[in-house]
Write a protein that holds these residues in place. Sequence first.
Motif, PDB file in Angstrom:
ATOM      1  N   LYS A   1       1.869  -2.977 -10.631  1.00 12.53           N
ATOM      2  CA  LYS A   1       2.866  -3.913 -11.156  1.00 12.53           C
ATOM      3  C   LYS A   1       3.791  -3.153 -12.103  1.00 12.53           C
ATOM      4  CE  LYS A   1       0.574  -7.697  -9.672  1.00 12.53           C
ATOM      5  NZ  LYS A   1       1.104  -8.766  -8.825  1.00 12.53           N
ATOM      6  N   SER A   2       5.042  -3.035 -11.714  1.00 11.39           N
ATOM      7  CA  SER A   2       6.030  -2.372 -12.549  1.00 11.39           C
ATOM      8  C   SER A   2       7.359  -3.095 -12.348  1.00 11.39           C
ATOM      9  CB  SER A   2       6.116  -0.884 -12.167  1.00 11.39           C
ATOM     10  OG  SER A   2       6.875  -0.178 -13.114  1.00 11.39           O
ATOM     11  N   ALA A   3       8.482  -2.386 -12.420  1.00 12.95           N
ATOM     12  CA  ALA A   3       9.765  -3.034 -12.155  1.00 12.95           C
ATOM     13  C   ALA A   3       9.772  -3.628 -10.764  1.00 12.95           C
ATOM     14  CB  ALA A   3      10.894  -2.020 -12.317  1.00 12.95           C
ATOM     15  N   GLN A   4       9.100  -2.943  -9.838  1.00 11.66           N
ATOM     16  CA  GLN A   4       8.835  -3.464  -8.504  1.00 11.66           C
ATOM     17  C   GLN A   4       7.332  -3.409  -8.263  1.00 11.66           C
ATOM     18  OE1 GLN A   4      11.340  -0.839  -6.097  1.00 11.66           O
ATOM     19  NE2 GLN A   4      12.779  -2.529  -5.785  1.00 11.66           N
ATOM     20  N   GLU A   5       6.864  -4.229  -7.322  1.00  9.26           N
ATOM     21  CA  GLU A   5       5.440  -4.247  -7.021  1.00  9.26           C
ATOM     22  C   GLU A   5       5.169  -3.306  -5.858  1.00  9.26           C
ATOM     23  OE1 GLU A   5       2.454  -7.642  -5.454  1.00  9.26           O
ATOM     24  OE2 GLU A   5       3.332  -8.019  -7.420  1.00  9.26           O
ATOM     25  N   THR A   6       4.224  -2.390  -6.048  1.00  7.34           N
ATOM     26  CA  THR A   6       3.858  -1.417  -5.017  1.00  7.34           C
ATOM     27  C   THR A   6       2.397  -1.620  -4.646  1.00  7.34           C
ATOM     28  OG1 THR A   6       5.440   0.184  -5.920  1.00  7.34           O
ATOM     29  CG2 THR A   6       3.721   1.045  -4.466  1.00  7.34           C
ATOM     30  N   GLU A   7       2.108  -1.643  -3.347  1.00  8.38           N
ATOM     31  CA  GLU A   7       0.745  -1.832  -2.874  1.00  8.38           C
ATOM     32  C   GLU A   7       0.324  -0.669  -1.993  1.00  8.38           C
ATOM     33  OE1 GLU A   7      -0.127  -5.549  -1.079  1.00  8.38           O
ATOM     34  OE2 GLU A   7       0.914  -6.737  -2.594  1.00  8.38           O
ATOM     35  N   ILE A   8      -0.913  -0.253  -2.139  1.00  7.47           N
ATOM     36  CA  ILE A   8      -1.527   0.741  -1.256  1.00  7.47           C
ATOM     37  C   ILE A   8      -2.796   0.115  -0.704  1.00  7.47           C
ATOM     38  CG2 ILE A   8      -2.459   3.074  -1.055  1.00  7.47           C
ATOM     39  CD1 ILE A   8      -0.863   3.784  -3.591  1.00  7.47           C
ATOM     40  N   ASN A   9      -2.784  -0.236   0.575  1.00  3.68           N
ATOM     41  CA  ASN A   9      -3.911  -0.914   1.209  1.00  3.68           C
ATOM     42  C   ASN A   9      -4.689   0.062   2.088  1.00  3.68           C
ATOM     43  OD1 ASN A   9      -3.148  -3.273  -0.015  1.00  3.68           O
ATOM     44  ND2 ASN A   9      -2.241  -4.183   1.801  1.00  3.68           N
ATOM     45  N   ALA A  10      -5.989   0.131   1.881  1.00  5.20           N
ATOM     46  CA  ALA A  10      -6.863   1.032   2.642  1.00  5.20           C
ATOM     47  C   ALA A  10      -7.231   0.402   3.979  1.00  5.20           C
ATOM     48  CB  ALA A  10      -8.111   1.343   1.822  1.00  5.20           C
ATOM     49  N   PRO A  11      -7.712   1.207   4.953  1.00  3.54           N
ATOM     50  CA  PRO A  11      -8.006   0.671   6.284  1.00  3.54           C
ATOM     51  C   PRO A  11      -9.310  -0.109   6.398  1.00  3.54           C
ATOM     52  CG  PRO A  11      -8.434   3.022   6.217  1.00  3.54           C
ATOM     53  CD  PRO A  11      -7.808   2.672   4.904  1.00  3.54           C
ATOM     54  N   GLY A  12     -10.317   0.179   5.613  1.00  2.00           N
ATOM     55  CA  GLY A  12     -11.590  -0.533   5.722  1.00  2.00           C
ATOM     56  C   GLY A  12     -12.568   0.182   6.628  1.00  2.00           C
ATOM     57  N   PRO A  13     -13.857  -0.161   6.550  1.00  4.95           N
ATOM     58  CA  PRO A  13     -14.899   0.538   7.306  1.00  4.95           C
ATOM     59  C   PRO A  13     -14.944   0.121   8.772  1.00  4.95           C
ATOM     60  CG  PRO A  13     -15.869  -1.260   6.085  1.00  4.95           C
ATOM     61  CD  PRO A  13     -14.412  -1.241   5.708  1.00  4.95           C
ATOM     62  N   HIS A  14     -15.618   0.923   9.582  1.00  5.25           N
ATOM     63  CA  HIS A  14     -15.844   0.599  10.997  1.00  5.25           C
ATOM     64  C   HIS A  14     -16.870  -0.531  11.104  1.00  5.25           C
ATOM     65  CE1 HIS A  14     -16.414   1.216  15.312  1.00  5.25           C
ATOM     66  NE2 HIS A  14     -17.713   1.152  15.074  1.00  5.25           N
ATOM     67  N   ILE A  15     -16.602  -1.494  11.969  1.00  2.62           N
ATOM     68  CA  ILE A  15     -17.524  -2.621  12.189  1.00  2.62           C
ATOM     69  C   ILE A  15     -18.134  -2.474  13.575  1.00  2.62           C
ATOM     70  CG2 ILE A  15     -17.750  -5.131  12.344  1.00  2.62           C
ATOM     71  CD1 ILE A  15     -15.290  -5.327  10.503  1.00  2.62           C
ATOM     72  N   PRO A  16     -19.420  -2.148  13.678  1.00  2.71           N
ATOM     73  CA  PRO A  16     -20.052  -1.953  14.985  1.00  2.71           C
ATOM     74  C   PRO A  16     -20.284  -3.283  15.702  1.00  2.71           C
ATOM     75  CG  PRO A  16     -21.678  -1.728  13.238  1.00  2.71           C
ATOM     76  CD  PRO A  16     -20.351  -1.898  12.559  1.00  2.71           C
ATOM     77  N   SER A  17     -20.517  -3.200  16.998  1.00  3.91           N
ATOM     78  CA  SER A  17     -20.669  -4.409  17.825  1.00  3.91           C
ATOM     79  C   SER A  17     -21.862  -5.245  17.391  1.00  3.91           C
ATOM     80  CB  SER A  17     -20.796  -4.024  19.300  1.00  3.91           C
ATOM     81  OG  SER A  17     -21.902  -3.147  19.495  1.00  3.91           O
ATOM     82  N   GLU A  18     -22.935  -4.613  16.929  1.00  8.49           N
ATOM     83  CA  GLU A  18     -24.113  -5.384  16.535  1.00  8.49           C
ATOM     84  C   GLU A  18     -23.824  -6.231  15.294  1.00  8.49           C
ATOM     85  OE1 GLU A  18     -24.945  -1.014  15.286  1.00  8.49           O
ATOM     86  OE2 GLU A  18     -24.110  -2.102  17.008  1.00  8.49           O
TER      87      GLU A  18
END
Length: 330
Positions: free
Chosen positions: A95-112
């Motif tokens: 949060k600054s003069a403009q809002e900047t976001e860095i979103n991570a990809p997340g973990p692998h979800i196996p079929s089980e």
Amino acid sequence: MIYTVTFNPSLDYIVWVPKLTDGATNRSEAQALYPGGKGINVSIMLSNLGYASKALGFSAGFTGREIERLLEENGCDAEFIPLHQGNSRINIKIKSAQETEINAPGPHIPSEALNELFQRLDACGPEDILVLAGSIPKSLPSDIYEQIMLRLRGHKTRIVVDATGDLLKNALKYHPFLVKPNAAELEELYGIRCDTMDKIKQGAMRVRQDGALNVLVSLGKDGALLIDQHGRLHTSPAPSGTLVNSVGSGDSMVAGFLAGYLKEQDYAVAFRMGIAAGSATAFQEWLATKAQVLKEYQALKEYQPLKEYQPLKEYQPLQTPSQTSPEFPG
């Protein structure tokens, strides 16, 4: 019971930086850590409004455990499926003069793990509501929302879909109880311009004709529009206030709509409670409290009196076999 599914939950690390300078060391003046994800936001707002829900999803590593802990701390019943590799993501919001976001990809979800989620969802019945909200990680099939809706088709569970693009478009044929696009998402959905209220109404009607029972269009500072399952048009301005944080506002609108509907079984009340919850959250640093939501709800009642809403002249009832089949809710 209300169930929410968040396929890619996160820890949202928020820092306030007076002046952000690229390539330099920046020092924050404040920080906060919240559980993130659209379904998670819906569950927390429902809890704030006095409605229980089960927050379903996947958690991995120490970040996953912290997400679950924060959910429980905020009054939610978290039933996440543990993943044995990786960590749930951390999203950084500056949060600054403009809002900047860095979103991570997340973990692998196996079929089980996905199959375990399916088995838990099989418990959903006609008295339940299921909220499918947000994007999906790359490790899951792109039609995962459709798979879930098809699997539950005979359960008569009311399903809410808050998604964009093909995720939303492909879900419409399964007649979700509620969808909540904004004007930009309507444009993306059909390749149309939604720069006037008439065009937004036409876009919402098209979503309704394609299968959604209730179409709630969030319009930010301009309020919202609803075409309910009876073909009635509801419109309202937003309460006046200062925008502090838009994150979670749309999710709060979904939660407010559900809370209002469950309390009164009245779409006009649900619509107004949705606007109140979304606006109240927009005026706070994070998700609004019940008192803050009720304050905005009362303000809406004062300058937008409750009235009968007439069916749209252009509206045509859905003509599908599902209208008379057991899996069609309503």
